[in-house]
Design an enzyme around this catalytic site. Structure first.
Site, PDB file in Angstrom:
ATOM      1  CE  LYS A  34      -4.322  -1.357   1.955  1.00  0.00           C
ATOM      2  NZ  LYS A  34      -5.356  -1.089   2.879  1.00  0.00           N
TER       3      LYS A  34
HETATM    4  N1  GLU Z   1     -11.667   0.617   5.826  1.00  0.00           N
HETATM    5  C1  GLU Z   1     -11.226  -0.681   5.431  1.00  0.00           C
HETATM    6  C2  GLU Z   1     -10.080  -0.500   4.437  1.00  0.00           C
HETATM    7  O1  GLU Z   1      -9.483   0.498   4.409  1.00  0.00           O
HETATM    8  C3  GLU Z   1     -12.391  -1.432   4.847  1.00  0.00           C
HETATM    9  C4  GLU Z   1     -12.293  -2.892   4.941  1.00  0.00           C
HETATM   10  C5  GLU Z   1     -13.621  -3.533   4.555  1.00  0.00           C
HETATM   11  O2  GLU Z   1     -13.973  -3.487   3.363  1.00  0.00           O
HETATM   12  O3  GLU Z   1     -14.308  -4.009   5.437  1.00  0.00           O
HETATM   13  O4  GLU Z   1      -9.742  -1.321   3.637  1.00  0.00           O
END
Ligand code: GLU
Length: 491
Positions: free
Chosen positions: A253
Protein backbone atom coordinates in the site's frame (compact mmCIF):
# COMPACT_ATOMS: atom_id res chain seq x y z
CA UNK A 1 -34.03 -8.88 -1.30
CA UNK A 2 -32.13 -6.51 -3.53
CA UNK A 3 -28.37 -6.51 -3.47
CA UNK A 4 -26.47 -3.73 -1.69
CA UNK A 5 -22.67 -3.61 -1.83
CA UNK A 6 -20.16 -1.07 -0.68
CA UNK A 7 -16.62 0.16 -0.99
CA UNK A 8 -15.37 1.37 2.39
CA UNK A 9 -11.90 2.86 2.03
CA UNK A 10 -9.93 4.59 4.74
CA UNK A 11 -8.68 7.89 3.35
CA UNK A 12 -5.03 7.21 3.99
CA UNK A 13 -3.53 8.14 0.61
CA UNK A 14 -3.95 7.29 -3.01
CA UNK A 15 -6.14 4.57 -4.54
CA UNK A 16 -4.23 1.33 -4.83
CA UNK A 17 -4.66 -0.71 -8.01
CA UNK A 18 -5.75 -3.64 -5.81
CA UNK A 19 -8.48 -1.49 -4.26
CA UNK A 20 -9.68 -0.57 -7.72
CA UNK A 21 -10.05 -4.27 -8.48
CA UNK A 22 -12.19 -4.59 -5.33
CA UNK A 23 -14.31 -1.65 -6.48
CA UNK A 24 -14.64 -3.22 -9.92
CA UNK A 25 -15.79 -6.59 -8.59
CA UNK A 26 -18.30 -4.86 -6.31
CA UNK A 27 -19.51 -2.74 -9.20
CA UNK A 28 -19.88 -5.65 -11.63
CA UNK A 29 -21.67 -7.83 -9.12
CA UNK A 30 -24.02 -4.98 -8.19
CA UNK A 31 -24.84 -3.99 -11.76
CA UNK A 32 -25.55 -7.53 -12.86
CA UNK A 33 -27.98 -7.87 -9.95
CA UNK A 34 -29.66 -4.49 -10.34
CA UNK A 35 -28.42 -3.61 -6.89
CA UNK A 36 -26.97 -0.52 -5.23
CA UNK A 37 -23.27 0.17 -4.81
CA UNK A 38 -22.45 2.45 -1.90
CA UNK A 39 -19.36 4.41 -0.93
CA UNK A 40 -18.53 4.94 2.73
CA UNK A 41 -15.45 6.70 4.02
CA UNK A 42 -13.91 4.97 7.03
CA UNK A 43 -12.12 7.85 8.67
CA UNK A 44 -12.25 6.93 12.33
CA UNK A 45 -8.51 6.47 12.68
CA UNK A 46 -7.78 10.17 12.71
CA UNK A 47 -4.03 9.64 13.00
CA UNK A 48 -3.84 7.98 9.59
CA UNK A 49 -5.86 10.49 7.60
CA UNK A 50 -4.16 12.02 4.59
CA UNK A 51 -5.54 15.30 3.35
CA UNK A 52 -6.95 15.23 -0.17
CA UNK A 53 -7.39 11.42 -0.24
CA UNK A 54 -11.17 11.59 -0.50
CA UNK A 55 -11.08 14.08 -3.38
CA UNK A 56 -8.46 11.94 -5.08
CA UNK A 57 -10.60 8.84 -4.63
CA UNK A 58 -13.67 10.52 -6.13
CA UNK A 59 -11.60 11.77 -9.03
CA UNK A 60 -10.15 8.32 -9.71
CA UNK A 61 -13.55 6.62 -9.57
CA UNK A 62 -14.96 9.24 -11.94
CA UNK A 63 -12.00 8.88 -14.31
CA UNK A 64 -12.48 5.15 -14.66
CA UNK A 65 -16.27 5.41 -14.73
CA UNK A 66 -17.07 3.37 -11.63
CA UNK A 67 -19.44 5.76 -9.92
CA UNK A 68 -21.09 4.61 -6.68
CA UNK A 69 -24.90 4.81 -6.63
CA UNK A 70 -24.90 6.37 -3.19
CA UNK A 71 -22.21 8.11 -1.19
CA UNK A 72 -20.94 11.52 -0.11
CA UNK A 73 -21.36 12.99 -3.62
CA UNK A 74 -24.81 11.56 -4.25
CA UNK A 75 -26.45 11.05 -0.87
CA UNK A 76 -29.52 8.89 -0.38
CA UNK A 77 -31.24 7.98 2.87
CA UNK A 78 -28.37 5.98 4.41
CA UNK A 79 -25.95 8.80 5.25
CA UNK A 80 -23.88 10.30 6.65
CA UNK A 81 -21.21 8.53 4.64
CA UNK A 82 -18.19 9.65 6.63
CA UNK A 83 -17.78 7.54 9.74
CA UNK A 84 -16.47 10.57 11.63
CA UNK A 85 -19.97 12.02 11.22
CA UNK A 86 -21.64 8.95 12.69
CA UNK A 87 -20.13 9.00 16.19
CA UNK A 88 -23.54 9.36 17.91
CA UNK A 89 -24.76 6.26 16.12
CA UNK A 90 -21.83 4.20 17.41
CA UNK A 91 -22.46 5.47 20.96
CA UNK A 92 -26.04 4.31 20.74
CA UNK A 93 -25.05 0.83 19.61
CA UNK A 94 -22.17 0.38 22.03
CA UNK A 95 -24.57 1.20 24.85
CA UNK A 96 -26.82 -1.53 23.60
CA UNK A 97 -23.98 -4.06 23.72
CA UNK A 98 -23.04 -2.98 27.27
CA UNK A 99 -26.67 -3.22 28.40
CA UNK A 100 -26.95 -6.71 26.92
CA UNK A 101 -23.71 -7.75 28.63
CA UNK A 102 -22.03 -8.41 25.28
CA UNK A 103 -19.26 -5.88 25.89
CA UNK A 104 -17.35 -4.53 28.89
CA UNK A 105 -15.34 -1.56 30.07
CA UNK A 106 -11.58 -2.04 30.12
CA UNK A 107 -9.46 0.27 32.27
CA UNK A 108 -6.07 -1.27 31.52
CA UNK A 109 -3.45 1.34 30.80
CA UNK A 110 -1.50 1.26 27.56
CA UNK A 111 1.60 0.60 29.69
CA UNK A 112 0.07 -2.60 31.06
CA UNK A 113 -1.08 -3.68 27.61
CA UNK A 114 2.38 -3.13 26.16
CA UNK A 115 3.97 -5.14 28.95
CA UNK A 116 1.47 -7.93 28.42
CA UNK A 117 2.19 -8.01 24.71
CA UNK A 118 5.94 -8.10 25.28
CA UNK A 119 5.64 -10.94 27.77
CA UNK A 120 3.51 -12.96 25.37
CA UNK A 121 5.93 -12.27 22.55
CA UNK A 122 8.91 -13.33 24.60
CA UNK A 123 7.16 -16.64 25.34
CA UNK A 124 6.29 -17.08 21.68
CA UNK A 125 2.55 -16.86 22.42
CA UNK A 126 -0.07 -15.16 20.27
CA UNK A 127 -0.64 -11.61 21.51
CA UNK A 128 -4.10 -11.20 23.02
CA UNK A 129 -5.82 -9.29 25.77
CA UNK A 130 -5.86 -11.41 28.98
CA UNK A 131 -9.47 -10.46 29.85
CA UNK A 132 -8.48 -8.89 33.18
CA UNK A 133 -11.33 -6.34 33.16
CA UNK A 134 -13.92 -8.79 31.88
CA UNK A 135 -14.12 -10.26 35.32
CA UNK A 136 -14.23 -7.00 37.35
CA UNK A 137 -17.25 -6.75 39.63
CA UNK A 138 -19.98 -4.25 38.60
CA UNK A 139 -19.14 -2.20 41.74
CA UNK A 140 -15.46 -1.95 40.88
CA UNK A 141 -16.31 -0.92 37.32
CA UNK A 142 -18.75 1.74 38.56
CA UNK A 143 -16.13 3.08 40.97
CA UNK A 144 -13.62 3.51 38.16
CA UNK A 145 -16.23 5.14 35.95
CA UNK A 146 -17.18 7.55 38.75
CA UNK A 147 -13.50 8.35 39.23
CA UNK A 148 -13.41 9.24 35.52
CA UNK A 149 -10.68 6.72 34.75
CA UNK A 150 -10.06 6.47 30.99
CA UNK A 151 -11.49 3.31 29.43
CA UNK A 152 -12.01 1.41 26.24
CA UNK A 153 -14.90 -0.93 25.55
CA UNK A 154 -14.18 -4.51 24.52
CA UNK A 155 -16.25 -7.29 23.00
CA UNK A 156 -17.01 -10.32 25.16
CA UNK A 157 -16.04 -13.32 23.09
CA UNK A 158 -18.15 -16.36 23.96
CA UNK A 159 -16.00 -19.08 25.50
CA UNK A 160 -15.50 -22.67 24.28
CA UNK A 161 -17.29 -22.38 21.03
CA UNK A 162 -16.54 -22.13 17.33
CA UNK A 163 -17.09 -19.25 14.99
CA UNK A 164 -17.96 -20.08 11.39
CA UNK A 165 -18.89 -18.26 8.26
CA UNK A 166 -19.20 -19.23 4.64
CA UNK A 167 -17.05 -17.18 2.33
CA UNK A 168 -18.40 -17.14 -1.23
CA UNK A 169 -14.85 -17.38 -2.61
CA UNK A 170 -12.95 -19.36 0.01
CA UNK A 171 -15.65 -21.69 1.31
CA UNK A 172 -16.47 -22.38 4.97
CA UNK A 173 -14.07 -20.93 7.53
CA UNK A 174 -14.23 -22.00 11.17
CA UNK A 175 -12.06 -20.92 14.06
CA UNK A 176 -12.25 -21.71 17.81
CA UNK A 177 -13.48 -18.74 19.85
CA UNK A 178 -10.44 -19.02 22.12
CA UNK A 179 -8.31 -17.76 19.22
CA UNK A 180 -10.30 -14.54 18.90
CA UNK A 181 -8.97 -11.55 20.77
CA UNK A 182 -11.38 -9.57 22.93
CA UNK A 183 -10.98 -6.63 20.65
CA UNK A 184 -11.50 -3.00 21.50
CA UNK A 185 -14.74 -1.69 20.00
CA UNK A 186 -14.65 1.84 21.37
CA UNK A 187 -11.43 3.74 22.00
CA UNK A 188 -10.66 6.08 24.90
CA UNK A 189 -11.31 9.12 22.69
CA UNK A 190 -14.89 7.98 22.00
CA UNK A 191 -14.08 6.89 18.44
CA UNK A 192 -15.10 3.39 17.37
CA UNK A 193 -12.53 0.95 16.04
CA UNK A 194 -12.77 -0.28 12.47
CA UNK A 195 -14.26 -3.63 13.56
CA UNK A 196 -17.15 -2.06 15.40
CA UNK A 197 -17.95 0.75 12.98
CA UNK A 198 -17.80 -1.50 9.91
CA UNK A 199 -20.41 -3.89 11.29
CA UNK A 200 -22.76 -1.18 12.56
CA UNK A 201 -22.57 0.70 9.28
CA UNK A 202 -22.87 -2.30 7.00
CA UNK A 203 -25.97 -3.30 8.93
CA UNK A 204 -27.56 0.16 9.01
CA UNK A 205 -26.79 0.74 5.35
CA UNK A 206 -28.46 -2.54 4.44
CA UNK A 207 -25.32 -4.07 2.92
CA UNK A 208 -26.10 -7.60 1.73
CA UNK A 209 -22.75 -8.52 0.18
CA UNK A 210 -19.29 -7.62 1.38
CA UNK A 211 -16.66 -8.05 -1.31
CA UNK A 212 -13.24 -7.07 -0.05
CA UNK A 213 -9.59 -7.93 0.02
CA UNK A 214 -8.33 -11.20 1.42
CA UNK A 215 -6.40 -9.46 4.21
CA UNK A 216 -9.71 -8.97 6.06
CA UNK A 217 -10.35 -12.70 6.46
CA UNK A 218 -8.73 -12.86 9.93
CA UNK A 219 -10.97 -9.97 11.07
CA UNK A 220 -14.17 -11.53 9.83
CA UNK A 221 -14.76 -13.83 12.87
CA UNK A 222 -14.78 -10.66 15.01
CA UNK A 223 -17.39 -9.20 12.73
CA UNK A 224 -19.41 -12.41 12.80
CA UNK A 225 -19.45 -12.22 16.61
CA UNK A 226 -20.79 -8.69 16.45
CA UNK A 227 -23.58 -9.65 14.04
CA UNK A 228 -24.46 -12.43 16.47
CA UNK A 229 -24.27 -10.14 19.51
CA UNK A 230 -26.74 -7.76 17.89
CA UNK A 231 -28.79 -10.59 16.44
CA UNK A 232 -28.50 -9.10 12.97
CA UNK A 233 -28.74 -10.88 9.64
CA UNK A 234 -25.22 -11.58 8.39
CA UNK A 235 -24.18 -10.38 4.91
CA UNK A 236 -22.43 -12.69 2.46
CA UNK A 237 -18.65 -12.33 2.61
CA UNK A 238 -16.45 -12.71 -0.46
CA UNK A 239 -12.74 -12.21 0.04
CA UNK A 240 -10.89 -11.69 -3.21
CA UNK A 241 -7.33 -12.97 -3.56
CA UNK A 242 -4.27 -10.84 -2.94
CA UNK A 243 -2.34 -9.27 -5.77
CA UNK A 244 1.38 -9.68 -6.13
CA UNK A 245 3.65 -7.42 -8.09
CA UNK A 246 5.64 -9.20 -10.79
CA UNK A 247 8.79 -10.22 -8.95
CA UNK A 248 6.67 -11.69 -6.12
CA UNK A 249 6.60 -8.63 -3.95
CA UNK A 250 3.20 -8.18 -2.31
CA UNK A 251 1.55 -5.09 -3.74
CA UNK A 252 2.39 -2.75 -0.96
CA UNK A 253 0.00 0.00 0.00
CA UNK A 254 2.96 2.24 0.52
CA UNK A 255 4.55 2.00 -2.89
CA UNK A 256 3.31 4.98 -4.86
CA UNK A 257 3.78 3.28 -8.19
CA UNK A 258 0.80 0.99 -7.57
CA UNK A 259 -1.61 3.89 -7.34
CA UNK A 260 -4.32 4.09 -9.98
CA UNK A 261 -3.48 7.77 -10.30
CA UNK A 262 0.08 6.91 -11.36
CA UNK A 263 -1.24 4.61 -14.08
CA UNK A 264 -3.65 7.27 -15.28
CA UNK A 265 -0.78 9.72 -15.30
CA UNK A 266 1.25 7.32 -17.37
CA UNK A 267 -1.76 7.51 -19.63
CA UNK A 268 -3.16 4.06 -19.40
CA UNK A 269 -6.71 4.11 -20.73
CA UNK A 270 -9.36 3.37 -18.07
CA UNK A 271 -10.87 0.64 -20.26
CA UNK A 272 -7.47 -1.10 -20.47
CA UNK A 273 -6.90 -0.85 -16.73
CA UNK A 274 -10.35 -2.24 -15.92
CA UNK A 275 -10.12 -4.99 -18.53
CA UNK A 276 -6.71 -6.09 -17.26
CA UNK A 277 -7.47 -6.03 -13.54
CA UNK A 278 -10.81 -7.80 -14.03
CA UNK A 279 -8.75 -10.84 -15.05
CA UNK A 280 -6.51 -10.72 -11.99
CA UNK A 281 -8.48 -13.07 -9.82
CA UNK A 282 -11.44 -13.83 -12.06
CA UNK A 283 -11.44 -16.64 -14.53
CA UNK A 284 -13.75 -16.05 -17.52
CA UNK A 285 -13.38 -19.77 -18.38
CA UNK A 286 -12.55 -19.01 -22.02
CA UNK A 287 -9.46 -17.83 -23.85
CA UNK A 288 -11.06 -14.45 -24.59
CA UNK A 289 -9.29 -11.55 -22.97
CA UNK A 290 -10.84 -8.38 -24.27
CA UNK A 291 -13.91 -7.29 -22.33
CA UNK A 292 -15.59 -3.90 -22.26
CA UNK A 293 -17.19 -2.80 -19.01
CA UNK A 294 -20.66 -3.78 -20.23
CA UNK A 295 -19.35 -7.18 -21.33
CA UNK A 296 -17.79 -7.60 -17.91
CA UNK A 297 -21.13 -6.81 -16.26
CA UNK A 298 -22.65 -9.57 -18.33
CA UNK A 299 -19.89 -12.14 -17.95
CA UNK A 300 -18.32 -11.66 -14.50
CA UNK A 301 -19.20 -14.29 -11.92
CA UNK A 302 -18.27 -13.93 -8.30
CA UNK A 303 -18.22 -17.72 -8.08
CA UNK A 304 -15.46 -17.77 -10.71
CA UNK A 305 -13.15 -15.60 -8.61
CA UNK A 306 -10.29 -17.85 -7.59
CA UNK A 307 -8.61 -18.28 -4.23
CA UNK A 308 -5.02 -18.15 -5.37
CA UNK A 309 -3.22 -14.85 -5.57
CA UNK A 310 -2.83 -13.06 -8.88
CA UNK A 311 0.21 -11.31 -10.26
CA UNK A 312 0.09 -7.75 -11.48
CA UNK A 313 2.36 -7.07 -14.45
CA UNK A 314 2.50 -3.60 -15.86
CA UNK A 315 3.74 -4.94 -19.19
CA UNK A 316 0.64 -7.09 -19.54
CA UNK A 317 -1.49 -4.04 -18.87
CA UNK A 318 0.46 -2.25 -21.63
CA UNK A 319 -0.59 -4.97 -24.02
CA UNK A 320 -4.25 -4.27 -23.22
CA UNK A 321 -3.62 -0.57 -23.52
CA UNK A 322 -1.97 -0.94 -26.93
CA UNK A 323 -4.96 -2.99 -28.03
CA UNK A 324 -7.44 -0.27 -27.08
CA UNK A 325 -5.30 2.50 -28.55
CA UNK A 326 -5.08 0.64 -31.87
CA UNK A 327 -8.77 -0.10 -32.01
CA UNK A 328 -9.91 3.51 -31.69
CA UNK A 329 -10.86 5.60 -34.70
CA UNK A 330 -8.02 8.07 -35.09
CA UNK A 331 -10.27 11.08 -34.44
CA UNK A 332 -11.63 9.49 -31.23
CA UNK A 333 -8.11 8.69 -30.10
CA UNK A 334 -7.06 12.28 -30.75
CA UNK A 335 -9.93 13.53 -28.60
CA UNK A 336 -8.79 11.25 -25.79
CA UNK A 337 -5.20 12.41 -26.14
CA UNK A 338 -6.38 16.01 -26.00
CA UNK A 339 -8.26 15.31 -22.77
CA UNK A 340 -5.25 13.59 -21.22
CA UNK A 341 -2.88 16.32 -22.37
CA UNK A 342 -5.22 18.92 -20.92
CA UNK A 343 -5.06 17.16 -17.57
CA UNK A 344 -1.46 16.03 -17.39
CA UNK A 345 0.61 17.97 -19.92
CA UNK A 346 -1.11 21.19 -20.84
CA UNK A 347 2.24 22.65 -21.88
CA UNK A 348 2.56 20.22 -24.76
CA UNK A 349 -1.06 20.78 -25.76
CA UNK A 350 -0.33 24.50 -25.92
CA UNK A 351 2.78 23.84 -28.03
CA UNK A 352 0.89 21.88 -30.67
CA UNK A 353 -2.43 23.67 -30.58
CA UNK A 354 -1.89 25.57 -33.85
CA UNK A 355 -1.02 22.49 -35.88
CA UNK A 356 -3.79 21.68 -38.39
CA UNK A 357 -6.07 18.87 -37.20
CA UNK A 358 -5.65 16.82 -40.40
CA UNK A 359 -1.86 16.93 -39.91
CA UNK A 360 -2.22 15.57 -36.37
CA UNK A 361 -4.64 12.90 -37.53
CA UNK A 362 -2.20 11.82 -40.23
CA UNK A 363 0.55 11.51 -37.61
CA UNK A 364 -1.67 9.62 -35.24
CA UNK A 365 -2.87 7.28 -37.96
CA UNK A 366 0.72 6.27 -38.47
CA UNK A 367 1.64 6.11 -34.82
CA UNK A 368 -1.29 4.49 -33.13
CA UNK A 369 -0.01 1.01 -33.81
CA UNK A 370 3.26 1.90 -32.08
CA UNK A 371 1.82 3.45 -28.94
CA UNK A 372 1.59 1.39 -25.78
CA UNK A 373 0.53 4.27 -23.60
CA UNK A 374 -0.84 7.67 -24.46
CA UNK A 375 2.24 9.13 -22.83
CA UNK A 376 4.22 7.76 -25.79
CA UNK A 377 2.48 10.43 -27.87
CA UNK A 378 4.81 13.22 -26.82
CA UNK A 379 8.22 11.54 -27.37
CA UNK A 380 6.98 9.99 -30.59
CA UNK A 381 5.61 13.21 -32.03
CA UNK A 382 7.81 16.06 -30.86
CA UNK A 383 9.84 16.16 -34.06
CA UNK A 384 6.67 16.59 -36.11
CA UNK A 385 5.99 19.89 -34.41
CA UNK A 386 9.47 21.27 -33.87
CA UNK A 387 12.52 21.72 -36.06
CA UNK A 388 14.69 18.64 -35.95
CA UNK A 389 17.70 18.61 -33.68
CA UNK A 390 21.17 19.28 -35.13
CA UNK A 391 22.74 16.66 -37.31
CA UNK A 392 23.75 13.53 -35.46
CA UNK A 393 26.46 11.99 -37.64
CA UNK A 394 26.55 8.75 -35.70
CA UNK A 395 22.90 8.25 -36.38
CA UNK A 396 22.84 9.11 -40.06
CA UNK A 397 25.94 7.08 -40.90
CA UNK A 398 24.88 3.45 -40.81
CA UNK A 399 27.22 0.92 -42.47
CA UNK A 400 24.61 -1.83 -42.16
CA UNK A 401 22.38 0.22 -44.44
CA UNK A 402 25.34 0.78 -46.75
CA UNK A 403 25.75 4.37 -45.64
CA UNK A 404 29.39 4.16 -44.57
CA UNK A 405 30.20 7.87 -44.37
CA UNK A 406 28.72 11.34 -44.23
CA UNK A 407 29.60 11.75 -47.89
CA UNK A 408 27.46 8.75 -48.72
CA UNK A 409 24.63 10.03 -46.57
CA UNK A 410 24.82 13.28 -48.49
CA UNK A 411 24.65 11.47 -51.81
CA UNK A 412 21.56 9.55 -50.63
CA UNK A 413 19.82 12.69 -49.42
CA UNK A 414 20.47 14.30 -52.76
CA UNK A 415 18.65 11.41 -54.40
CA UNK A 416 15.62 11.95 -52.16
CA UNK A 417 15.74 15.67 -52.81
CA UNK A 418 15.95 15.09 -56.52
CA UNK A 419 12.90 12.81 -56.47
CA UNK A 420 10.92 15.21 -54.32
CA UNK A 421 11.82 18.25 -56.37
CA UNK A 422 11.69 16.85 -59.85
CA UNK A 423 9.15 14.05 -60.09
CA UNK A 424 6.09 15.38 -61.77
CA UNK A 425 3.48 13.18 -60.11
CA UNK A 426 1.87 14.53 -57.00
CA UNK A 427 3.38 12.21 -54.37
CA UNK A 428 0.29 12.54 -52.23
CA UNK A 429 -0.78 9.01 -51.38
CA UNK A 430 1.35 6.46 -49.53
CA UNK A 431 1.19 4.13 -52.59
CA UNK A 432 2.31 6.83 -54.97
CA UNK A 433 5.22 7.76 -52.72
CA UNK A 434 6.24 4.15 -52.27
CA UNK A 435 6.07 3.20 -55.95
CA UNK A 436 7.92 6.30 -57.05
CA UNK A 437 10.78 5.93 -54.59
CA UNK A 438 11.24 2.24 -55.22
CA UNK A 439 11.33 2.81 -58.95
CA UNK A 440 13.73 5.75 -58.74
CA UNK A 441 16.10 4.02 -56.30
CA UNK A 442 16.19 0.98 -58.56
CA UNK A 443 16.91 3.12 -61.61
CA UNK A 444 19.93 4.50 -59.78
CA UNK A 445 21.08 0.99 -58.89
CA UNK A 446 21.02 1.74 -55.21
CA UNK A 447 19.56 -0.18 -52.24
CA UNK A 448 16.34 1.03 -50.60
CA UNK A 449 17.92 1.30 -47.13
CA UNK A 450 20.84 3.25 -48.54
CA UNK A 451 18.53 6.09 -49.54
CA UNK A 452 15.73 5.71 -47.05
CA UNK A 453 17.77 5.43 -43.85
CA UNK A 454 19.47 8.83 -44.18
CA UNK A 455 16.15 10.25 -45.35
CA UNK A 456 14.37 8.99 -42.26
CA UNK A 457 17.09 10.37 -40.02
CA UNK A 458 17.11 13.72 -41.79
CA UNK A 459 13.37 14.04 -41.41
CA UNK A 460 13.22 13.08 -37.73
CA UNK A 461 16.75 13.07 -36.24
CA UNK A 462 15.37 10.38 -33.93
CA UNK A 463 16.65 6.93 -33.14
CA UNK A 464 13.15 5.55 -33.70
CA UNK A 465 10.40 6.97 -35.83
CA UNK A 466 8.06 5.83 -38.57
CA UNK A 467 9.85 4.82 -41.75
CA UNK A 468 11.04 7.46 -44.29
CA UNK A 469 8.22 7.09 -46.80
CA UNK A 470 5.61 7.34 -44.06
CA UNK A 471 7.29 10.52 -42.86
CA UNK A 472 7.27 11.97 -46.36
CA UNK A 473 3.58 11.20 -46.57
CA UNK A 474 2.88 12.94 -43.25
CA UNK A 475 5.09 15.98 -43.86
CA UNK A 476 4.16 16.42 -47.50
CA UNK A 477 6.55 17.32 -50.27
CA UNK A 478 7.40 20.88 -49.30
CA UNK A 479 8.19 20.31 -45.67
CA UNK A 480 10.19 17.18 -46.48
CA UNK A 481 12.31 19.14 -48.96
CA UNK A 482 12.88 21.84 -46.36
CA UNK A 483 14.06 19.37 -43.73
CA UNK A 484 16.37 17.51 -46.09
CA UNK A 485 17.91 20.73 -47.35
CA UNK A 486 18.58 21.80 -43.80
CA UNK A 487 20.49 18.61 -43.02
CA UNK A 488 22.34 18.73 -46.33
CA UNK A 489 23.61 22.17 -45.38
CA UNK A 490 24.99 20.80 -42.13
CA UNK A 491 26.86 17.91 -43.70
N1 GLU B 1 -11.67 0.62 5.83
C1 GLU B 1 -11.23 -0.68 5.43
C2 GLU B 1 -10.08 -0.50 4.44
O1 GLU B 1 -9.48 0.50 4.41
C3 GLU B 1 -12.39 -1.43 4.85
C4 GLU B 1 -12.29 -2.89 4.94
C5 GLU B 1 -13.62 -3.53 4.55
O2 GLU B 1 -13.97 -3.49 3.36
O3 GLU B 1 -14.31 -4.01 5.44
O4 GLU B 1 -9.74 -1.32 3.64
Amino acid sequence: MSIVTRFAPSPTGYVHIGSLRTVLYNYLYTKQNDGKFMLRIEDTDQTRLVEGSVENLMQVLASVGLIPDEGPNNPGDKGPYFQSERLDIYQEYIKKLLDDDKAYYCFCSSKRLTQLREEQQSLGLPTKYDKKCRFCSPEETQEKLDAKQPYTIRLKVPENTEISFVDAVKGKITIPSKDVDEQVLMKTDGFPTYHFAVVVDDHLMGVTDIIRWDEWVPSTPKHVLLYQAFDWQMPTFSHVPPLLWAGWKKLSKRTGDVSVESFLQKWFLPEAILNYISLLGWNPKTTEEIFSLSELIERFKLSDVHKAWAIFEEERMEWFNAHYIKSYETATLWNKIKTYLGRYDSEYLEEIKDAPEDYILKILDELKTRMKKLEDFKPLTQFFFHDVADLDSDLIVNPKMKVASLAEAKKSLQVTLDILENRENKLETPEEIKNTFIEEIKNREMKNGQVLWPTRVALSMEQFSPWALELIFIFGREKSIERIQKVLKQI
